[in-house]
Design an enzyme around this catalytic site. Structure first.
Site, PDB file in Angstrom:
ATOM      1  N   ARG A  54     -31.335  47.372 111.731  1.00 49.14           N
ATOM      2  CA  ARG A  54     -30.654  47.505 113.027  1.00 49.14           C
ATOM      3  C   ARG A  54     -31.259  48.070 113.976  1.00 49.14           C
ATOM      4  NH1 ARG A  54     -28.910  44.753 109.617  1.00 49.14           N
ATOM      5  NH2 ARG A  54     -26.917  44.507 108.768  1.00 49.14           N
ATOM      6  N   SER A  75     -19.189  46.544 112.351  1.00 46.99           N
ATOM      7  CA  SER A  75     -19.623  47.904 111.720  1.00 46.99           C
ATOM      8  C   SER A  75     -19.478  48.775 112.500  1.00 46.99           C
ATOM      9  CB  SER A  75     -20.677  47.602 110.811  1.00 46.99           C
ATOM     10  OG  SER A  75     -20.658  46.590 110.143  1.00 46.99           O
ATOM     11  N   GLU A  88     -23.867  50.750 120.855  1.00 42.76           N
ATOM     12  CA  GLU A  88     -24.184  51.544 121.922  1.00 42.76           C
ATOM     13  C   GLU A  88     -22.874  51.896 122.777  1.00 42.76           C
ATOM     14  OE1 GLU A  88     -27.293  49.680 124.382  1.00 42.76           O
ATOM     15  OE2 GLU A  88     -27.035  51.366 125.780  1.00 42.76           O
TER      16      GLU A  88
HETATM   17  C1  LIG Z   1     -16.761  41.161 114.325  1.00 39.19           C
HETATM   18  C2  LIG Z   1     -18.154  41.491 114.282  1.00 39.19           C
HETATM   19  C3  LIG Z   1     -19.172  41.347 113.468  1.00 39.19           C
HETATM   20  C4  LIG Z   1     -20.394  41.647 113.600  1.00 39.19           C
HETATM   21  N1  LIG Z   1     -21.206  41.362 112.674  1.00 39.19           N
HETATM   22  C5  LIG Z   1     -22.510  41.883 112.640  1.00 39.19           C
HETATM   23  C6  LIG Z   1     -23.463  41.514 111.559  1.00 39.19           C
HETATM   24  O1  LIG Z   1     -23.095  41.099 110.433  1.00 39.19           O
HETATM   25  N2  LIG Z   1     -24.616  42.107 111.676  1.00 39.19           N
HETATM   26  C7  LIG Z   1     -25.188  42.532 112.813  1.00 39.19           C
HETATM   27  O2  LIG Z   1     -26.400  43.043 112.821  1.00 39.19           O
HETATM   28  N3  LIG Z   1     -24.293  42.701 113.886  1.00 39.19           N
HETATM   29  C8  LIG Z   1     -23.147  42.424 113.543  1.00 39.19           C
HETATM   30  N4  LIG Z   1     -22.319  42.569 114.833  1.00 39.19           N
HETATM   31  C9  LIG Z   1     -22.700  43.351 116.014  1.00 39.19           C
HETATM   32  C10 LIG Z   1     -23.044  42.371 117.330  1.00 39.19           C
HETATM   33  O3  LIG Z   1     -22.471  41.228 117.017  1.00 39.19           O
HETATM   34  C11 LIG Z   1     -24.504  42.047 117.273  1.00 39.19           C
HETATM   35  O4  LIG Z   1     -25.328  43.429 117.509  1.00 39.19           O
HETATM   36  C12 LIG Z   1     -25.029  41.163 118.502  1.00 39.19           C
HETATM   37  O5  LIG Z   1     -26.392  40.872 118.616  1.00 39.19           O
HETATM   38  C13 LIG Z   1     -24.712  41.585 119.812  1.00 39.19           C
HETATM   39  O6  LIG Z   1     -24.864  40.588 120.703  1.00 39.19           O
HETATM   40  P1  LIG Z   1     -24.162  40.767 122.212  1.00 39.19           P
HETATM   41  O7  LIG Z   1     -24.696  39.531 122.992  1.00 39.19           O
HETATM   42  O8  LIG Z   1     -22.651  40.757 122.120  1.00 39.19           O
HETATM   43  O9  LIG Z   1     -24.796  41.955 122.962  1.00 39.19           O
HETATM   44  P2  LIG Z   1     -24.148  43.153 123.854  1.00 39.19           P
HETATM   45  O10 LIG Z   1     -23.076  43.636 123.033  1.00 39.19           O
HETATM   46  O11 LIG Z   1     -23.629  42.350 125.050  1.00 39.19           O
HETATM   47  O12 LIG Z   1     -25.354  44.056 124.065  1.00 39.19           O
HETATM   48  C14 LIG Z   1     -25.919  44.996 122.946  1.00 39.19           C
HETATM   49  C15 LIG Z   1     -27.174  45.413 123.673  1.00 39.19           C
HETATM   50  O13 LIG Z   1     -28.136  44.450 123.785  1.00 39.19           O
HETATM   51  C16 LIG Z   1     -28.685  44.652 125.052  1.00 39.19           C
HETATM   52  N5  LIG Z   1     -28.758  43.303 125.545  1.00 39.19           N
HETATM   53  C17 LIG Z   1     -27.934  42.222 125.145  1.00 39.19           C
HETATM   54  N6  LIG Z   1     -28.519  40.924 125.641  1.00 39.19           N
HETATM   55  C18 LIG Z   1     -29.889  41.302 126.234  1.00 39.19           C
HETATM   56  C19 LIG Z   1     -30.881  40.703 126.760  1.00 39.19           C
HETATM   57  N7  LIG Z   1     -31.025  39.318 126.898  1.00 39.19           N
HETATM   58  N8  LIG Z   1     -32.203  41.486 126.920  1.00 39.19           N
HETATM   59  C20 LIG Z   1     -32.236  42.747 126.757  1.00 39.19           C
HETATM   60  N9  LIG Z   1     -30.965  43.608 126.272  1.00 39.19           N
HETATM   61  C21 LIG Z   1     -30.121  42.751 125.936  1.00 39.19           C
HETATM   62  C22 LIG Z   1     -27.352  45.432 125.846  1.00 39.19           C
HETATM   63  O14 LIG Z   1     -28.094  45.738 127.240  1.00 39.19           O
HETATM   64  C23 LIG Z   1     -26.950  46.394 124.873  1.00 39.19           C
HETATM   65  O15 LIG Z   1     -27.916  47.479 124.836  1.00 39.19           O
HETATM   66  C24 LIG Z   1     -20.836  42.367 114.577  1.00 39.19           C
HETATM   67  C25 LIG Z   1     -19.966  42.329 115.742  1.00 39.19           C
HETATM   68  C26 LIG Z   1     -18.812  41.912 115.730  1.00 39.19           C
HETATM   69  C27 LIG Z   1     -17.523  42.212 116.660  1.00 39.19           C
END
Ligand SMILES: Cc1cc2nc3c(=O)[nH]c(=O)nc-3n(C[C@H](O)[C@H](O)[C@H](O)COP(=O)(O)OP(=O)(O)OC[C@H]3O[C@@H](n4cnc5c(N)ncnc54)[C@H](O)[C@@H]3O)c2cc1C
Length: 333
Positions: free
Chosen positions: A169, A237, A331
């Site tokens: 992670r 998580s 974060e």
């Molecule tokens: C119900 C649920 C289940 C989940 N299950 C998992 C799981 O099984 N495994 C897992 O690893 N995670 C899981 N997650 C966490 C999450 O889905 C992941 O971390 C996902 O990759 C976040 O994507 P996002 O587009 O929503 O990012 P955001 O939440 O919008 O951003 C997260 C971080 O990434 C940065 N960021 C986003 N896009 C970019 C970009 N294009 N360039 C540079 N920086 C960027 C943001 O600035 C921030 O720091 C889960 C979340 C939920 C709500």
């Protein structure tokens, strides 16, 4: 008087852009639909002395009520099969594509390898940031390279897997938040493909199972286990599974544990939280899910303060009972 910046929406509402559903606004916000917008956006940020942060689906963020800066909502679209390389097929995907849609698309194309990562919310561009993982696979296992805009050097750069410094992670991008704006990710889908069925929940599938069957099972297990963020806001998580010295793990009777290559042991954070008595606990509008103790949920009207207080309570309770320090996964922004 409210300042106006060209092309940007002032007092941008981020509430619909974080899956916890916490009320939040940014000083300014915009949707990034074309890479060509980036230099001008950074000029505006520099002249107004405001930081720029990228938002994907907001599924790994705990939002403070106000972000004093420019929120860039990643909306770059596009996907293409680039070609074959030894060991796999390369697929290039724009950062604003929805991760799970891409998993479904590749599986339907007969390009297998992402199925264990089904139904993870968020965008493709955020997947390398936390090296998303589930059911025995992490992004690093299927990663070839990525393209990003370096906001310090003001140029596009390409990162190999080694340069991304992926770990559990973790990646380089978490260490220098905001510096790199990831615009596309190139994945390598393995040829030949072999199923990964080691993880509980999918380990009963036959070794002949194909990716569509595995994807369907992963989706079914996830839907049964995790609350749907569209119904009950959450960020998945809330804490990492702690990695501790073997002696600490041995002292906690019955805790599910996973030995690591270096002799340390990964513990189930959900088990620790449940045993410490927090499953279902509520504080203000926030609570610990009844379904899964690792997930904090928004029961309606939760505030940043509620989430902070609840998370602090859990951390101190688990530490007092087991001597283990929990670390927050999403974060705080
Ligand atoms: C119900 C649920 C289940 C989940 N299950 C998992 C799981 O099984 N495994 C897992 O690893 N995670 C899981 N997650 C966490 C999450 O889905 C992941 O971390 C996902 O990759 C976040 O994507 P996002 O587009 O929503 O990012 P955001 O939440 O919008 O951003 C997260 C971080 O990434 C940065 N960021 C986003 N896009 C970019 C970009 N294009 N360039 C540079 N920086 C960027 C943001 O600035 C921030 O720091 C889960 C979340 C939920 C709500």
């Amino acid at each position: 008087m409210m300042i106006q910046l060209p092309g940007l929406t002032a007092d941008f509402d981020l509430s619909p852009h974080n899956t916890f559903g916490l009320p939040a606004h940014a000083s300014f916000g915009t949707f990034l639909e074309d890479e060509a917008q980036i230099p001008e956006l950074l000029d505006t940020a520099a002249s107004s002395a405001l930081p720029v942060r990228v938002f994907g689906g907001g599924s790994n963020l705990v939002m403070r009520p106000r972000f004093e800066g420019i929120a860039v909502l990643m909306a770059l679209r596009g996907r293409k099969i680039v070609g074959e390389e030894s060991g796999g097929t390369l697929v290039e995907i724009a950062a604003g594509e929805n991760w799970d849609e891409i998993v479904g698309w590749t599986v339907n194309q007969g390009l297998w390898g992402l199925e264990n990562l089904s139904l993870i919310p968020g965008t493709v561009g955020a997947a390398p940031v936390q090296n998303i993982g589930a059911y025995g696979i992490e992004l690093a296992d299927r990663f070839n390279s990525l393209r990003a805009y370096d906001t310090v050097e003001r140029r596009f750069v390409t990162f190999s897997a080694a340069e991304c410094r992926f770990a559990y992670r973790q990646s380089l991008f978490k260490q220098v938040p905001g510096r790199y704006l990831i615009t596309s990710v190139c994945l390598r889908l393995p040829q030949p493909w072999a199923p990964v069925l080691t993880y509980s929940g999918i380990d009963h599938l036959p070794s002949s199972a194909g990716a569509p069957e595995i994807r369907a099972q992963v989706i079914a297990v996830r839907q049964a286990k995790l609350p749907d963020w569209r119904v009950q806001g959450n960020v998945g998580s809330f804490f990492h599974n702690p990695i501790v010295p073997a002696g600490i793990a041995d002292a906690i009777e019955g805790v599910p544990h996973y030995p690591q290559a270096d002799g340390s042991v990964k513990l189930s954070a959900a088990w620790l939280i449940e045993r410490a008595g927090f499953k279902g606990h509520r504080l203000g509008g926030a609570g610990v899910s009844e379904r899964h103790a690792l997930v904090l949920v928004n029961h309606g009207g939760a505030t940043f303060e509620d989430v902070q207080q609840l998370s602090g309570l859990i951390r101190s309770g688990v530490h007092a009972q087991f001597g283990v320090t929990l670390v927050q996964e999403p974060e705080t922004m």
